[in-house]
Every structure is written in structure tokens, then in C-alpha cells.
Scaffold this active site. Structure first.
Site, PDB file in Angstrom:
ATOM      1  N   ILE A  21       1.055  -1.010  -0.024  1.00 45.08           N
ATOM      2  CA  ILE A  21      -0.027   0.094  -0.071  1.00 45.08           C
ATOM      3  C   ILE A  21       0.904   1.155   0.045  1.00 45.08           C
ATOM      4  O   ILE A  21       2.015   1.144   0.644  1.00 45.08           O
ATOM      5  CB  ILE A  21      -0.978  -0.187   1.144  1.00 45.08           C
ATOM      6  CG1 ILE A  21      -1.972   1.182   1.217  1.00 45.08           C
ATOM      7  CG2 ILE A  21      -0.018   0.117   2.569  1.00 45.08           C
ATOM      8  CD1 ILE A  21      -3.246   0.960   2.361  1.00 45.08           C
ATOM      9  N   SER A  22       0.628   2.460  -0.779  1.00 43.47           N
ATOM     10  CA  SER A  22       1.272   3.313  -0.990  1.00 43.47           C
ATOM     11  C   SER A  22       1.606   4.197   0.243  1.00 43.47           C
ATOM     12  O   SER A  22       0.716   4.017   0.936  1.00 43.47           O
ATOM     13  CB  SER A  22       1.194   4.362  -2.025  1.00 43.47           C
ATOM     14  OG  SER A  22       1.062   3.520  -3.172  1.00 43.47           O
ATOM     15  N   GLN A  23       2.700   5.248   0.343  1.00 46.51           N
ATOM     16  CA  GLN A  23       2.561   6.064   1.423  1.00 46.51           C
ATOM     17  C   GLN A  23       1.551   6.969   1.078  1.00 46.51           C
ATOM     18  O   GLN A  23       1.294   7.404   0.130  1.00 46.51           O
ATOM     19  CB  GLN A  23       4.219   6.845   1.109  1.00 46.51           C
ATOM     20  CG  GLN A  23       4.391   7.732   2.187  1.00 46.51           C
ATOM     21  CD  GLN A  23       5.704   8.585   1.755  1.00 46.51           C
ATOM     22  OE1 GLN A  23       6.371   8.208   0.686  1.00 46.51           O
ATOM     23  NE2 GLN A  23       6.136   9.441   2.536  1.00 46.51           N
TER      24      GLN A  23
END
Ligand code: SAM
Length: 195
Positions: free
Chosen positions: A41-43
Site C-alpha cells: 500500500i503506498s505512502q
């Protein structure tokens, strides 16, 4: 785009809902986190920044490549008309769909496959968001972008990529701007880094 609405919705999202049990305790960190299958999951701050760069309108038709956990998808679906999201890993797509259905989204359409080829059936798209590192900008995505449309895509080798904002003028001419350097997992498939 309604920036205040975007930021308010972003703050209201519970990121732990998009994570597996063993990662939920880290949800508040502003960093990418594992979601299984070697993916992340991205930042969160980057998700917000990329959504601002994409600037969807309330009636935009959006193509997202890399559904992942569905976190970015939720933000896009809240801020636009329809979201067509493509993920190559069936298990991730299915989990994201279950999560987003339980949030009562009815404007998201899911596909499992090579998103580097886009989703021709529903093209053209007003906005295209790519959330994995492409080797080159896929020709198919350029041709599926509507005149007046905008694409946000990280392009470059697996260790670091340039985040590009590509706009297509009404006459089809492209303008490419750099929005800095980022680090994403690899886009696989025809325009990615192999399988
Ligand atoms: N935006 C997602 C989120 O909020 O959780 C994170 C996306 S993750 C950084 C990148 C995703 O792109 C992974 O789930 C990966 O499986 C997917 N992916 C990689 N290559 C792809 C391809 N060719 N087509 C579709 N999805 C792809």
C-alpha cells in the site's frame, strides 16, 4: 477539483481497514506497508499528492492501474464519477472489491489483468492514475486518455522513478511535466519490468 473535500475525506479514511491484521498497528506511519504477494500500500502522503496532481473532477471517468489494497481507489471514487481499476493479482483485486463494497461504493469497476494495456472497452478516460513503476509510458494508456485528459505515472527503473504528469490537449498534443522522484513497486506486463 475540491481540494478541501479531498483532504477532509483523506483524513477520514481509516488506513488500517485496508491492511491485513498483522500490519494494522503500523497504519498511522507515513510509509508504504506490505499487503501480501510482494506488493505494498503506498505512502499516504504520496497518495494524497498524486490525487492532487491528477485533479479529478466530480464527473471524471478515471482509469486506475494497480488496485492494490483499494486505498487509492477509495479516494479516486470519492472525488470522481466512475473509477475503472485494474489489478494483475486476483486475490488483491477481490479483497479490495470486498472492502470498497462494504464502504458502499457503487461507482467502481474491477478488472484482473495487465493494466499496462489499459482497459480499452471503457476508454477514453478523463484521468489515468498508474500506481506502479512503468518501464516506459504505455502507448495504449496514451491512446485511451481523452483529449483534455491527464495521466499521472511513475516511469523508470525499479529503484527510483520520475513521477510524470502527462496532459493531452484538445488537439491530441502531449505535455509532460516532472513532479519529482518516487519509488514504487514494479509495473509488470507488456510495458513493465517482466513477470
Ligand atoms: N494504490 C495501491 C493502494 O493504495 O494500495 C497500491 C498499489 S501497489 C504500489 C502497485 C500495484 O500494482 C500492486 O498491487 C501490483 O500487483 C499492481 N500491478 C503491477 N503491475 C500491474 C499490471 N501490469 N497491471 C495491473 N496491476 C499491476
Amino acid at each position: 477539483m475540491d481540494y478541501r473535500g479531498l483532504e477532509a475525506y483523506f483524513r477520514s479514511l481509516d488506513r488500517s481497514f485496508f491492511l491485513e491484521d498483522d500490519m494494522k498497528e503500523y497504519a498511522a506511519y507515513d510509509s508504504p506497508l506490505p499487503i501480501g504477494f510482494g506488493q505494498t500500500i503506498s505512502q499516504p502522503s504520496l497518495v494524497l499528492e498524486m490525487t492532487k496532481l491528477l485533479a479529478p473532477e466530480h464527473d471524471s471517468k478515471v482509469l486506475e492501474i494497480g488496485t492494490g489494497s483499494g486505498f487509492q481507489t477509495a479516494l479516486l471514487a470519492k472525488m470522481s464519477g466512475k473509477v475503472f481499476t485494474v489489478e494483475r493479482i486476483a486475490e488483491l483485486s477481490q479483497k479490495a472489491e470486498e472492502r470498497l463494497n462494504s464502504m458502499n461504493f457503487t461507482n467502481i469497476f474491477y478488472k484482473v489483468g495487465d493494466g499496462s494495456l489499459g482497459w480499452a472497452e471503457h476508454a477514453p478516460y478523463d484521468r489515468i492514475m498508474v500506481t506502479a513503476a512503468a518501464r516506459v509510458v504505455p502507448d495504449e494508456l496514451i491512446s485511451q486518455l481523452a483529449p483534455g485528459g491527464r495521466m499521472v505515472i511513475p516511469v523508470g527503473p525499479p529503484d527510483v522513478q520520475e513521477l510524470r504528469v502527462i496532459t493531452k490537449a484538445a488537439d491530441g498534443r502531449l505535455q509532460v511535466e516532472s513532479a519529482g522522484m518516487v519509488r514504487f513497486v514494479e509495473l509488470k506486463g507488456r510495458y513493465g519490468w517482466g513477470e
